[in-house]
Scaffold this motif. Structure first.
Motif, PDB file in Angstrom:
ATOM      1  N   ASP A  98       0.825  -1.211   0.000  1.00 20.50           N
ATOM      2  CA  ASP A  98       0.000   0.000   0.000  1.00 20.50           C
ATOM      3  C   ASP A  98       0.857   1.257   0.000  1.00 20.50           C
ATOM      4  OD1 ASP A  98      -2.256  -1.567  -0.006  1.00 20.50           O
ATOM      5  OD2 ASP A  98      -2.752  -1.221   2.102  1.00 20.50           O
ATOM      6  N   GLN A 102      -0.698   2.379  -3.360  1.00 17.40           N
ATOM      7  CA  GLN A 102      -1.782   3.340  -3.154  1.00 17.40           C
ATOM      8  C   GLN A 102      -1.299   4.731  -2.749  1.00 17.40           C
ATOM      9  OE1 GLN A 102      -5.318   2.331  -1.072  1.00 17.40           O
ATOM     10  NE2 GLN A 102      -5.125   0.157  -1.518  1.00 17.40           N
ATOM     11  N   PRO A 125      -6.099   3.422   3.181  1.00 16.31           N
ATOM     12  CA  PRO A 125      -6.194   2.619   1.955  1.00 16.31           C
ATOM     13  C   PRO A 125      -7.553   2.777   1.290  1.00 16.31           C
ATOM     14  CG  PRO A 125      -6.262   1.203   3.893  1.00 16.31           C
ATOM     15  CD  PRO A 125      -6.007   2.601   4.379  1.00 16.31           C
ATOM     16  N   VAL A 126      -7.548   2.676  -0.022  1.00 19.75           N
ATOM     17  CA  VAL A 126      -8.783   2.726  -0.787  1.00 19.75           C
ATOM     18  C   VAL A 126      -9.488   1.385  -0.627  1.00 19.75           C
ATOM     19  CG1 VAL A 126      -9.778   2.926  -3.093  1.00 19.75           C
ATOM     20  CG2 VAL A 126      -7.815   4.347  -2.439  1.00 19.75           C
TER      21      VAL A 126
END
Length: 128
Positions: free
Chosen positions: A74, A78, A124-125
């Protein structure tokens, strides 16, 4: 060294070979983190991270704090744009906190550290 089921890069080294750093949150609570170089860093666990610039006098300047389902993936994936900005501003370390038992506690710890140091938070998405 085993840290919450994560074998650090210093596995097989002398005890205490993974540097540690304590971050204090707005609440005055302290959070223990393991310190890693950003280059080649790998941690596949869910956790909290602080991207840090180490000053010439040894002090740590936090650049961003975030949550991740997989810290290294991540962080590089991300949060890549924010990470690149932090690196351009001198970030060289990532401090990882894996001690919180669930997502809600990790979120609370991230918010506490971010408030204490007035820095941006990265989440995080989540795809539905």
């Amino acid at each position: 060294m085993l840290i919450n089921d994560y074998t650090s890069a210093a596995a097989g080294s002398l005890p205490g070979s993974v540097p540690l750093f304590w971050w204090q949150g707005w609440s005055t609570r302290w959070y223990l983190t393991s310190v890693f170089d950003l280059k080649g860093f790998s941690c596949q666990e869910a956790g909290l991270f602080v991207v840090v610039r180490r000053e010439s006098d040894g002090q740590c300047t936090p650049m961003m704090v975030g949550l991740a389902d997989n810290v290294s993936d991540d962080l590089y994936g991300q949060f890549g744009d924010a990470l690149l900005r932090a690196i351009k501003a001198g970030a060289t370390e990532v401090h990882v906190h894996l001690a919180e038992s669930n997502a809600q506690r990790r979120e609370a710890a991230m918010e506490d550290i971010a408030a204490g140091w007035q820095m941006p938070m990265m989440r995080p998405v989540v795809y539905a």
